[in-house]
Design a protein around this motif. Structure first.
Motif, mmCIF file in Angstrom:
data_model
loop_
_atom_site.group_PDB
_atom_site.id
_atom_site.type_symbol
_atom_site.label_atom_id
_atom_site.label_comp_id
_atom_site.label_asym_id
_atom_site.label_seq_id
_atom_site.Cartn_x
_atom_site.Cartn_y
_atom_site.Cartn_z
ATOM 1 N N GLY A 74 165.794 26.517 135.023
ATOM 2 C CA GLY A 74 164.606 25.837 135.549
ATOM 3 C C GLY A 74 163.509 25.729 134.510
ATOM 4 N N GLU A 75 163.246 26.828 133.824
ATOM 5 C CA GLU A 75 162.211 26.808 132.784
ATOM 6 C C GLU A 75 162.617 25.883 131.635
ATOM 7 N N ILE A 76 163.878 25.998 131.250
ATOM 8 C CA ILE A 76 164.343 25.160 130.143
ATOM 9 C C ILE A 76 164.257 23.688 130.498
ATOM 10 N N ASP A 77 164.674 23.330 131.711
ATOM 11 C CA ASP A 77 164.617 21.921 132.128
ATOM 12 C C ASP A 77 163.195 21.404 132.157
ATOM 13 N N ALA A 78 162.299 22.239 132.624
ATOM 14 C CA ALA A 78 160.891 21.829 132.659
ATOM 15 C C ALA A 78 160.364 21.603 131.251
ATOM 16 N N PHE A 79 160.767 22.476 130.336
ATOM 17 C CA PHE A 79 160.332 22.329 128.951
ATOM 18 C C PHE A 79 160.900 21.039 128.343
ATOM 19 N N ILE A 80 162.174 20.789 128.634
ATOM 20 C CA ILE A 80 162.813 19.576 128.095
ATOM 21 C C ILE A 80 162.139 18.327 128.629
ATOM 22 N N VAL A 81 161.885 18.298 129.931
ATOM 23 C CA VAL A 81 161.247 17.132 130.535
ATOM 24 C C VAL A 81 159.838 16.966 129.990
ATOM 25 N N GLY A 82 159.163 18.077 129.846
ATOM 26 C CA GLY A 82 157.808 18.006 129.312
ATOM 27 C C GLY A 82 157.783 17.490 127.901
ATOM 28 N N ARG A 83 158.696 17.951 127.064
ATOM 29 C CA ARG A 83 158.740 17.477 125.685
ATOM 30 C C ARG A 83 159.107 15.997 125.628
ATOM 31 N N ASP A 84 160.035 15.619 126.494
ATOM 32 C CA ASP A 84 160.406 14.201 126.505
ATOM 33 C C ASP A 84 159.246 13.329 126.949
#
Length: 662
Positions: A74-84
């Protein structure tokens, strides 16, 4: 910036030479720099499952196993989406390292699993997809090199470990181990690898029926697994490694399939040195293998590439297929070049034409693939366009060879200047050879028309309406006719010369009329001309042989004077007639007319003229002689005897005057 802190940016071109060189090292050594680099123990991307578990036990605060991949996703996905989305979302670096370690542990666990796919797609694939996206997100932001230096380095290392794992799995699915084939290691490059001795090639079973429907190279389940792995590798930038493995595996499978059909690639020197018997067998096998490659192999590979690289990666699949098709076809087309370089002789024509037809018929198949790829994938279209050019060049080489071989027939006719006449005026061996050769040649009439249109001689008649092969055929017939007329002059007896021309002319006509293809090529005009020639030869024979005989049977005012028979002259006339018939029987009984219809026509036409004249002559003068010895001395043949002599002519066996009256 330390390049090890960046996510790997692999080339997306499956045919790039520079990309190939970048991956020349064995994948088992690809992490060597990282393994010996200056980073902590959790940066060991090459660690084993036991080492990872040991690290987790010694460093419980890092939470290698708990929280795991699922808890951190969950944290990783949020980080990925945020960076994108370019949002200023931050993440503790420790979380990056924990996630990387968890993914590495999951990879190690999966590697040690006996059946990774027992319950469907293994969870590790989702974890690899996530860490690939994470590495990409980190690489997009230049600030990541300073803010997440250690974590980015760890993620990159695990991603490379993941790619090595996927390469192993992809390779194992493409070429599974068997009892008779041991896998060693994957060569680094398809173009550079060539025929690798350490590759596993699974030959089709020898017991499979030749006419059986071709089976897909892999089961649907295996294809789906290949697709899942290919999606991950291409998305991570490992398109070159993925496509090269597929190219090498399928090229090896193709090599095995043509070997199973009996075709073994030979060098140009080997082909040129082959005897015709050996080369003829090789050509038959090549045609079978080539047609299999065109009609079965390419469709199979096109379908496979489309399934393994589907959706957003469909263009990669089209590119892989284009390279594979070009490689497969060039492997086969090299043989045509070798055959075209062999010595040209008449007996090779038909097999060369078979090769020409096989190459010609492959063009529409390539055109279909080309039209499907050209608009969507220019690189694939270019590769297939190059292949189309190669096929056209091979067709031209084989076509030119076929045209030259056929023209060799003209040279052989001109060169046949034998000085010994055929005994008995029979059909000459040259006539038999040429006419049978043309009969089989005309079965390829449409193909040879194409060949001669493409390779027309400078002195040929122009115009689309003119069939250049028909013109070539007519030239051969005129050459043969001229050659035979020259050979007829070898006979001292003009009557035998006519029999010789009649025999050969009739044989030519019968061969042409017996072959619809040849008859259609030469046309009715030629047949009528030949029939006219035959009638003239017949007249010449009658004149040379029987006109003298008929002259002896005429009363031209010498045999009777004022109603009285000149007996002395009559006796001489009978002597001359008997001598003439004796000579004709001895000589023309040895002459040959093998065509039964012609033989019958000759005998009937002779009898229709000579026998009635002799009956009339006997009716007028036979009674002049006294019955008994005088009559037998001069009147030695009855009309029936004469018919018998005529019926024995042209049998090829001289006989005695057995039918004389006693």
């Amino acid at each position: 910036m330390d390049s090890r802190n960046q996510a790997p940016q692999k080339s997306s071109s499956f045919s790039s030479a520079s990309s190939n060189k970048a991956r020349e090292v064995d994948r088992n050594l690809s992490l060597g720099t990282l393994r010996h680099g200056d980073h902590d123990r959790r940066g060991s991307a090459g660690a084993t499952w036991e080492q990872i578990k040991e690290e987790c036990e010694d460093d419980e605060e890092d939470g290698c196993g708990d929280p795991g991949v699922s808890e951190l996703s969950g944290e990783i996905d949020a980080f990925i989406v945020g960076r994108d989305g370019q949002a200023p979302l931050s993440l503790p670096e420790a979380t990056l390292e924990k996630f990387a370690a968890a993914v590495e542990l999951q990879i190690a666990q999966t590697e040690n699993s006996r059946d990774k796919w027992a319950k469907g797609e293994p969870p590790v694939l989702a974890a690899i997809a996530r860490i690939s996206a994470l590495a990409s997100a980190l690489a997009k932001n230049p600030e990541a090199s300073s803010k997440y230096a250690s974590g980015a380095h760890r993620v990159t290392a695990v991603l490379q470990r993941a790619m090595a794992f996927l390469e192993d799995e992809f390779h194992a699915l493409l070429e599974p181990k068997s009892d008779t084939c041991k896998l060693i290691r994957r060569p680094p490059s398809f173009e550079q690898g060539g025929h690798e001795a350490d590759r596993c090639v699974l030959r089709p079973p020898d017991t499979a029926p030749a006419a059986a429907e071709p089976k897909p190279p892999y089961t649907p389940e295996t294809v789906e697994r290949l697709r899942s792995i290919a999606d991950l590798m291409v998305a991570a930038g490992y398109v070159t490694e993925c496509t090269q493995m597929l190219l090498v595996a399928r090229r090896n499978a193709f090599d095995a399939s043509v070997r199973a059909l009996g075709y073994e690639k030979a060098s140009i020197d080997d082909v040129v040195r082959m005897t015709w018997e050996a080369l003829e067998t090789e050509i038959v096998t090549w045609i079978k293998a080539f047609r299999h490659a065109i009609n079965v192999g390419l469709s199979t590979e096109h379908d496979l590439c489309g399934r393994v690289f589907s959706g957003r990666h469909a263009s990669v699949g089209r590119g892989v297929f284009a390279d594979l098709a070009r490689c497969i076809m060039l492997h086969m087309l090299n043989f045509t070049e070798a055959v075209a370089m062999t010595r040209r002789s008449a007996e090779k024509l038909f097999k060369v034409l078979d090769m020409y037809e096989a190459v010609r018929d492959s063009s529409p198949v390539i055109d279909a693939f080309l039209s499907a790829s050209a608009s969507d994938e220019p690189a694939a279209g270019n590769a297939l366009a190059d292949l189309k050019t190669e096929i056209a060049a091979a067709r031209s080489r084989i076509g030119e060879s076929a045209a030259s071989i056929f023209c060799e027939l003209e040279s052989s006719i001109r060169a046949d200047a034998g000085k010994q006449p055929v005994p008995g005026g029979a059909v000459h061996p040259l006539t038999r050879y040429v006419m049978n050769y043309l009969k089989y040649t005309c079965e390829y009439n449409s193909t040879l028309e194409q060949v001669f249109r493409e390779h027309r001689r400078s002195d040929a008649v122009d115009g689309e309406d003119n069939n250049p092969f028909a013109a070539q055929l007519m030239e051969v017939m005129e050459l043969l006719q001229g050659n035979l007329e020259g050979k007829s002059r070898l006979y001292k007896d003009p009557a035998l010369s006519s029999i010789f021309l009649m025999n050969n002319g009739r044989y030519m006509l019968q061969k042409i009329r017996g072959s619809p293809e040849t008859n259609a090529m030469l046309g009715e005009t030629w047949a009528r001309k030949q029939s006219t020639n035959l009638r003239q030869y017949h007249k010449n024979y009658q004149r040379e042989t029987w006109n003298r005989v008929l002259t002896l049977l005429r009363d031209d005012g010498v045999l009777t004077v004022k109603g009285h028979v000149q007996k002395t002259l009559l006796k001489e006339r009978f002597k001359q007639f008997n001598s003439a018939m004796d000579d004709i029987q001895k000589t023309q009984g040895a002459w040959v007319v093998s065509d039964e219809q012609l033989q019958s026509e000759l005998r009937v036409s002779i009898a229709a003229v000579v026998v009635p004249a002799y009956r009339s002559f006997l009716g007028r003068f036979a009674q002049t002689f006294s019955a008994g010895r005088q009559a037998e001395k001069y009147v030695k043949l009855s009309a029936e005897d004469l018919e018998g002599i005529i019926d024995e002519l042209f049998d090829g066996n001289p006989s005695s005057m057995s039918r004389r009256r006693t």
